[in-house]
Design an enzyme around this catalytic site. Structure first.
Site, PDB file in Angstrom:
ATOM      1  N   TYR A 512       0.808  -1.226   0.000  1.00 25.16           N
ATOM      2  CA  TYR A 512       0.000   0.000   0.000  1.00 25.16           C
ATOM      3  C   TYR A 512       0.837   1.271   0.000  1.00 25.16           C
ATOM      4  CZ  TYR A 512      -3.449  -3.514   1.164  1.00 25.16           C
ATOM      5  OH  TYR A 512      -4.219  -4.642   1.136  1.00 25.16           O
ATOM      6  N   HIS A 513       2.016   1.209  -0.577  1.00 25.68           N
ATOM      7  CA  HIS A 513       2.885   2.377  -0.655  1.00 25.68           C
ATOM      8  C   HIS A 513       2.940   2.922  -2.079  1.00 25.68           C
ATOM      9  CE1 HIS A 513       5.211   0.862   3.173  1.00 25.68           C
ATOM     10  NE2 HIS A 513       3.961   1.238   3.426  1.00 25.68           N
ATOM     11  N   PHE A 514       1.833   2.843  -2.805  1.00 27.47           N
ATOM     12  CA  PHE A 514       1.836   3.302  -4.200  1.00 27.47           C
ATOM     13  C   PHE A 514       2.021   4.821  -4.260  1.00 27.47           C
ATOM     14  CE2 PHE A 514      -2.502   2.111  -2.847  1.00 27.47           C
ATOM     15  CZ  PHE A 514      -3.132   3.358  -2.829  1.00 27.47           C
TER      16      PHE A 514
END
Length: 571
Positions: A512-514
């Site tokens: 979830y580090h896009f």
């Protein structure tokens, strides 16, 4: 998809979601009178600054700007302060599978076949993440061209409110000692700084388990100069037609937004004010395109009037790939999130968590989510392969009670080098756009993943970690278990059991580090002003070429404070 297979898929999907979400939330957050529902907003209003997105960056940015100017914050989600039950321990998994309009997460499936989620709450991702707090590496700051003194001051401003030193217990201690034993050195103890080796990082959870989010930074705001509206969905940014004037550049002058009641409101800028997009790596490029800034051909295909043909909007999207092993334990383990990180020299970050209860109701909810997401994206349903039930039973016990006693260890690829893009799916701002990340398109990302998985295997085989390992469950059995689970919608290959390269490709998850989509130098300049138009900036993770540090939230919050101060100095 039968319940048995869902029972098998859900634990591993929660492995991924586990790093996005957490179990405790501060119920003692201050009541902020300037936070209201969008349906109570005036039909027309004026402000010096309009911040689109009250997330991890938008909250500190708006709080800073309010010290010397009037500020409007438009947040499409709700306030976690009014719904603490949604993210407490008893409702953790319900929160993850909640697809109602009031949910704090908006799930989507990338075209790569990986389940993902966006935050939808005041405070953004800091409301639903695993809480790890660690600053960016020094080279990230230098490459961004930031003032190092002001960066340090801005981090400290954030840390006074939301960052704490965690208490490290048995599982996390074993991971820490295992990393040290296998050579992820030196050991740096507790630190907010990004340091090669093994360290204890910060947490946005205090010693009572209360979550402190970016929304808490609004306590810095001048309450007389700021308005925050919830469930305020921005429809588009408004531009003046000044083609006949000397500059010839479109100028942003306001926004239209709707509340939950569907009524449209207009907010306009005062004087030399600015609109600032802080809607996140997916939201910011999406709103730019809906407002007419983006690739002309793509916008025209959706019937959108082109304000500025900007082909780089939505390009360069990236998501750091994550791969993991689930580790059943013969001993009870604590409920823990990310506290320890191994920062390797080759570009992989090793993190872990432990203790998680699972059950059939959440598996059934997951099935509903998949069906809903398929309908939203138009992607075809893919049938999951049958998992290896005997392997699952050997590792975790009876299927009748899916209760994980153990933990997970994951590796995240730094960067990454592989890039993708985001494009509109519909012209409804409530809908997810189509997102492609192109995981492992670049061979270097795959090489780092393999080295990271080798490090995890070494930790599992270390003496320090031995008490949390069943002697009759070898690492190969854990690899086979992961491969037997339908962890994503990607094709599976038989050789993945023997090839870590194929294992990485087949079992990739998101952490979830896009980021990306509005890169500095391509969409915005060094001051985060959108190139080719006036009175519009983008300030958030969409401007990043890579994810800062091991986990980005510290730097995203810092950036809000940092740029808020810079903008006020310009005034």
């Amino acid at each position: 998809m039968g319940c048995r297979v869902l029972q098998l898929i859900w634990p591993f999907l929660v492995v991924s979601l586990f790093f996005l979400n957490d179990l405790s939330f501060s119920q003692k957050a201050p009541y902020l009178t300037f936070i209201k529902e969008a349906k109570s907003a005036p039909k027309v209003s004026q402000y010096d600054y309009i911040v689109i997105g009250g997330g991890t960056c938008g909250c500190p940015l708006a709080a800073t700007l309010s010290q010397e100017a009037t500020v409007l914050v438009l947040e499409r989600g709700g306030s976690p302060y009014t719904q603490p039950d949604k993210i407490n321990l008893s409702n953790f998994l319900n929160s993850l599978t909640d697809i109602t309009p009031s949910s704090f997460t908006q799930q989507f499936i990338s075209t790569d076949g990986v389940l993902n989620a966006r935050a939808r709450a005041l405070g953004g991702g800091s409301v639903i993440n695993a809480g790890f707090y660690s600053r960016a590496e020094p080279e990230f700051v230098r490459e961004a061209g930031w003032d190092e003194r002001l960066v340090k001051e801005s981090y400290e401003w954030v840390e006074k409110v939301v960052a704490f030193e965690p208490t490290v217990r048995q599982w996390q201690s074993a991971v820490r000692d295992g990393l040290k034993e296998v050579g992820v050195l030196p050991y740096n103890g507790f630190s907010f700084d990004h340091l090669i080796g093994t360290k204890v990082g910060g947490s946005i959870f205090d010693d009572k388990g209360n979550r402190h989010t970016a929304a808490d930074l609004l306590t810095y705001a001048n309450p007389n100069s700021i308005s925050v509206y919830l469930h305020a969905t921005v429809q588009q940014i408004l531009f003046r037609d000044i083609s006949g004037k000397e500059s010839g550049r479109p100028q942003a002058y306001g926004v239209t937004f709707k509340g939950e009641d569907g009524i449209t409101h207009q907010a306009y800028l005062k004087g030399k004010g600015e609109i600032i997009l802080s809607a996140g790596a997916i939201g910011s490029p999406q709103i730019l395109m809906l407002s007419g800034i983006g690739p002309a051909q793509h916008l025209q295909a959706h019937g959108i009037k082109v304000v500025l043909d900007q082909p780089m909007v939505g390009q360069g999207m990236a998501d750091n790939p994550m791969n993991a092993l689930v580790v059943p334990s013969p001993l009870p383990v604590e409920l823990s999130l990310v506290q320890i990180v191994g920062i390797t020299k080759f570009g992989s970050y090793i993190e872990a968590g432990s203790g998680l209860g699972l059950g059939i109701p959440w598996a059934q909810a997951l099935q509903r989510n998949f069906e809903t997401l398929y309908n939203q994206t138009g992607q075809p349903t893919m049938h999951f392969p049958q998992a290896n039930v005997s392997m699952w039973t050997k590792a975790f016990g009876s299927l009748a009670s899916v209760n994980l006693r153990g933990g997970i260890i994951v590796e995240k690829v730094k960067g990454p080098l592989s890039k993708g893009y985001v494009e509109l799916h519909t012209i409804d701002p409530n809908d997810n756009p189509l997102v492609t990340f192109n995981y492992f398109k670049e061979p270097e990302d795959l090489r780092i993943c393999v080295e990271g998985m080798k490090t995890i295997i070494d930790v599992l085989n270390s003496k320090a970690f031995s008490k949390f390992r069943y002697k009759n469950v070898p690492v190969q059995a854990l690899i086979d278990l992961v491969l037997s689970l339908p962890v994503n919608l990607r094709p599976k290959h038989a050789n993945a059991a023997f090839s870590l390269e194929q294992f990485c490709i087949d079992t990739v998850l998101t952490i979830y580090h896009f980021h990306g989509g509005c890169h500095v130098g391509k969409v915005v300049d060094r001051d985060y002003k959108v190139m080719g138009v006036d009175s519009l900036r983008v300030i958030d993770g969409s401007t990043f070429y890579s994810s800062p540090g091991t986990n980005p939230q510290a730097t995203v919050m810092m950036l809000g404070r940092y740029m808020g101060q810079n903008i006020l100095r310009e005034r």
